[in-house]
Design a protein around this motif. Structure first.
Motif, PDB file in Angstrom:
ATOM      1  N   ASP A 177       0.844  -1.200   0.000  1.00  0.00           N
ATOM      2  CA  ASP A 177       0.000   0.000   0.000  1.00  0.00           C
ATOM      3  C   ASP A 177       0.880   1.250   0.000  1.00  0.00           C
ATOM      4  O   ASP A 177       1.866   1.332   0.757  1.00  0.00           O
ATOM      5  CB  ASP A 177      -0.896   0.017   1.249  1.00  0.00           C
ATOM      6  CG  ASP A 177      -1.998  -1.034   1.178  1.00  0.00           C
ATOM      7  OD1 ASP A 177      -2.589  -1.327   2.243  1.00  0.00           O
ATOM      8  OD2 ASP A 177      -2.236  -1.577   0.080  1.00  0.00           O
ATOM      9  N   ASN A 178       0.531   2.207  -0.813  1.00  0.00           N
ATOM     10  CA  ASN A 178       1.169   3.540  -0.808  1.00  0.00           C
ATOM     11  C   ASN A 178       0.208   4.482  -0.078  1.00  0.00           C
ATOM     12  O   ASN A 178      -0.861   4.804  -0.598  1.00  0.00           O
ATOM     13  CB  ASN A 178       1.401   4.024  -2.240  1.00  0.00           C
ATOM     14  CG  ASN A 178       2.611   3.375  -2.911  1.00  0.00           C
ATOM     15  OD1 ASN A 178       3.452   4.063  -3.479  1.00  0.00           O
ATOM     16  ND2 ASN A 178       2.718   2.062  -2.846  1.00  0.00           N
ATOM     17  N   LEU A 185       4.482   8.370  -4.083  1.00  0.00           N
ATOM     18  CA  LEU A 185       4.944   9.199  -5.195  1.00  0.00           C
ATOM     19  C   LEU A 185       4.196  10.537  -5.153  1.00  0.00           C
ATOM     20  O   LEU A 185       2.972  10.566  -4.988  1.00  0.00           O
ATOM     21  CB  LEU A 185       4.623   8.460  -6.507  1.00  0.00           C
ATOM     22  CG  LEU A 185       5.096   9.062  -7.813  1.00  0.00           C
ATOM     23  CD1 LEU A 185       6.626   9.011  -7.911  1.00  0.00           C
ATOM     24  CD2 LEU A 185       4.473   8.319  -8.999  1.00  0.00           C
ATOM     25  N   LEU A 186       4.960  11.642  -5.282  1.00  0.00           N
ATOM     26  CA  LEU A 186       4.373  12.977  -5.391  1.00  0.00           C
ATOM     27  C   LEU A 186       4.556  13.428  -6.842  1.00  0.00           C
ATOM     28  O   LEU A 186       5.639  13.240  -7.421  1.00  0.00           O
ATOM     29  CB  LEU A 186       5.074  13.974  -4.461  1.00  0.00           C
ATOM     30  CG  LEU A 186       5.088  13.649  -2.963  1.00  0.00           C
ATOM     31  CD1 LEU A 186       5.902  14.694  -2.197  1.00  0.00           C
ATOM     32  CD2 LEU A 186       3.670  13.545  -2.411  1.00  0.00           C
ATOM     33  N   VAL A 187       3.528  14.001  -7.427  1.00  0.00           N
ATOM     34  CA  VAL A 187       3.615  14.456  -8.821  1.00  0.00           C
ATOM     35  C   VAL A 187       3.060  15.870  -8.945  1.00  0.00           C
ATOM     36  O   VAL A 187       2.247  16.307  -8.128  1.00  0.00           O
ATOM     37  CB  VAL A 187       2.823  13.511  -9.770  1.00  0.00           C
ATOM     38  CG1 VAL A 187       3.441  12.124  -9.812  1.00  0.00           C
ATOM     39  CG2 VAL A 187       1.359  13.454  -9.371  1.00  0.00           C
ATOM     40  N   ALA A 235      -0.350  13.581  -4.117  1.00  0.00           N
ATOM     41  CA  ALA A 235       0.276  12.371  -3.563  1.00  0.00           C
ATOM     42  C   ALA A 235      -0.481  11.187  -4.151  1.00  0.00           C
ATOM     43  O   ALA A 235      -1.713  11.123  -4.065  1.00  0.00           O
ATOM     44  CB  ALA A 235       0.183  12.366  -2.042  1.00  0.00           C
ATOM     45  N   VAL A 236       0.229  10.275  -4.751  1.00  0.00           N
ATOM     46  CA  VAL A 236      -0.420   9.120  -5.395  1.00  0.00           C
ATOM     47  C   VAL A 236      -0.611   8.036  -4.342  1.00  0.00           C
ATOM     48  O   VAL A 236       0.245   7.165  -4.138  1.00  0.00           O
ATOM     49  CB  VAL A 236       0.416   8.603  -6.580  1.00  0.00           C
ATOM     50  CG1 VAL A 236      -0.304   7.432  -7.246  1.00  0.00           C
ATOM     51  CG2 VAL A 236       0.659   9.726  -7.600  1.00  0.00           C
ATOM     52  N   ALA A 253       8.529  13.265  -7.181  1.00  0.00           N
ATOM     53  CA  ALA A 253       9.423  13.171  -6.014  1.00  0.00           C
ATOM     54  C   ALA A 253       8.763  12.214  -5.034  1.00  0.00           C
ATOM     55  O   ALA A 253       7.686  11.679  -5.305  1.00  0.00           O
ATOM     56  CB  ALA A 253       9.602  14.567  -5.386  1.00  0.00           C
ATOM     57  N   SER A 254       9.381  12.000  -3.894  1.00  0.00           N
ATOM     58  CA  SER A 254       8.696  11.275  -2.811  1.00  0.00           C
ATOM     59  C   SER A 254       9.436  11.543  -1.509  1.00  0.00           C
ATOM     60  O   SER A 254      10.663  11.733  -1.493  1.00  0.00           O
ATOM     61  CB  SER A 254       8.640   9.763  -3.091  1.00  0.00           C
ATOM     62  OG  SER A 254       9.937   9.216  -3.170  1.00  0.00           O
ATOM     63  N   ALA A 255       8.672  11.590  -0.449  1.00  0.00           N
ATOM     64  CA  ALA A 255       9.250  11.869   0.874  1.00  0.00           C
ATOM     65  C   ALA A 255       9.765  10.562   1.484  1.00  0.00           C
ATOM     66  O   ALA A 255       9.561   9.476   0.941  1.00  0.00           O
ATOM     67  CB  ALA A 255       8.178  12.485   1.771  1.00  0.00           C
TER      68      ALA A 255
END
Ligand code: 6CS
Ligand code: FE
Length: 301
Positions: A177-178, A185-187, A235-236, A253-255
């Motif tokens: 799970d994301n 993933l941030l887009v 945020a995906v 990007a992603s944290a």
């Protein structure tokens, strides 16, 4: 295959002087029928992909398939020799950050990269046979998985691999799970339509550090701010088994992951067989096989 020497550079980057943004000159969907392109992606899904540069498809793979793949990833990670360059560790520790060249490993992972549920969707968008330019699993470890800064993959693949055109896409498969909390993933929706040249000449063998912490091919904060003001930042969040198609030039990007549970995603990069791999446009020597697979049937001269 030795790279072809020259090709017109429509996306100049990593020049010595700051450069203006470049409007994308490649289509997003390469099929001449555009949103009516035949294939598994519906017209609304193609519309979302064209407008935003990505589309999220839930429940493409089963929980059982994801669990088997996670076990396979962990098996390869545990068996990797200390000097295995296809395994990338976090910048400040030993946690595995990424594992590359899944499509070149025997068994489940290679078959997964060639799964028709992925390839057919990719080729519907690319309007050609495709080849796997790169495959990897980003295993954002529990507590220790670190961030990925803002970037366009195409900027790197153009500068350091010599990928000529924006005729490629990544398909991300969430194996776990994301969630909002574990570094999804941030887009920036819509950012795929603008090529943001990045400052700074590429150092030799940049890939030895860029996969742990990227310092070249990083858009300036003013550009991120302006594009995010237009498109926002999404945020995906997606359950295990979801698939995300995103265009090669989408800023993402992603944290980091501070939760007790790993966030494991596979990324397979499908490029069109018509998309030439030439001498890197702003790199030194071509990057190694596990970052840019030049052994592709369609491109062999
Ligand atoms: O350099 C590359 O090819 C990789 N770097 C990032 C940050 N994303 C795409 C790709 O895995
Ligand atoms: Fe990336």
């Amino acid at each position: 295959m030795s790279p072809v020497v020259t090709s017109t550079d429509r996306y100049l980057t990593r020049a010595s002087a700051p450069a203006q943004w470049i409007d994308r000159s490649d289509p997003v969907i390469h099929h001449p029928l555009g949103l009516d392109a035949p294939g598994p992606l519906s017209a609304p899904e193609l519309r979302r992909y064209t407008r935003d540069g990505y589309v999220v498809l839930p429940a493409v793979f089963s929980t059982e398939e994801c669990q088997l793949l996670v076990a396979e990833v962990d098996r390869f990670g545990a068996a990797a020799a200390a000097d295995d360059s296809t395994v990338i560790h976090e910048p400040d520790g030993e946690a595995v950050r990424s594992l590359f060249a899944l499509h070149r490993r025997d068994g489940l992972l290679s078959a997964f990269c060639h799964d028709p549920r992925l390839v057919r969707r990719a080729e519907q968008v690319l309007y050609s046979k495709s080849w796997i330019h790169q495959s990897r699993v980003n295993r954002k470890a529990a507590f220790d998985g670190r961030e990925f800064g803002w970037h366009s993959d195409f900027e790197t693949w153009h500068a350091e691999d010599g990928l000529s055109d924006m005729r490629a896409l990544s398909i991300m498969v969430a194996l776990t799970d994301n969630l909002a909390a574990n570094g999804p993933l941030l887009v920036i929706p819509g950012s795929h339509r603008t090529f943001v040249p990045c400052p700074g000449a590429t150092p030799d063998q940049n890939w030895r550090s860029s996969l742990r912490r990227q310092e070249y091919g990083v858009p300036d904060r003013g550009a991120i701010t302006r594009l995010a003001a237009d498109g926002g930042v999404e945020a995906v969040v997606a359950r295990a088994g979801s698939v995300v198609l995103f265009d090669c030039n989408l800023l993402h990007a992603s944290a980091g992951n501070l939760t007790p549970v790993p966030r494991t995603n596979v990324f397979v990069v499908y490029a069109s067989g018509e998309n030439q791999l030439v001498t890197p446009f702003a790199g030194s020597a071509p990057r190694p096989w596990f970052l840019c697979d030049r052994e592709r049937p369609e491109a062999r001269r």
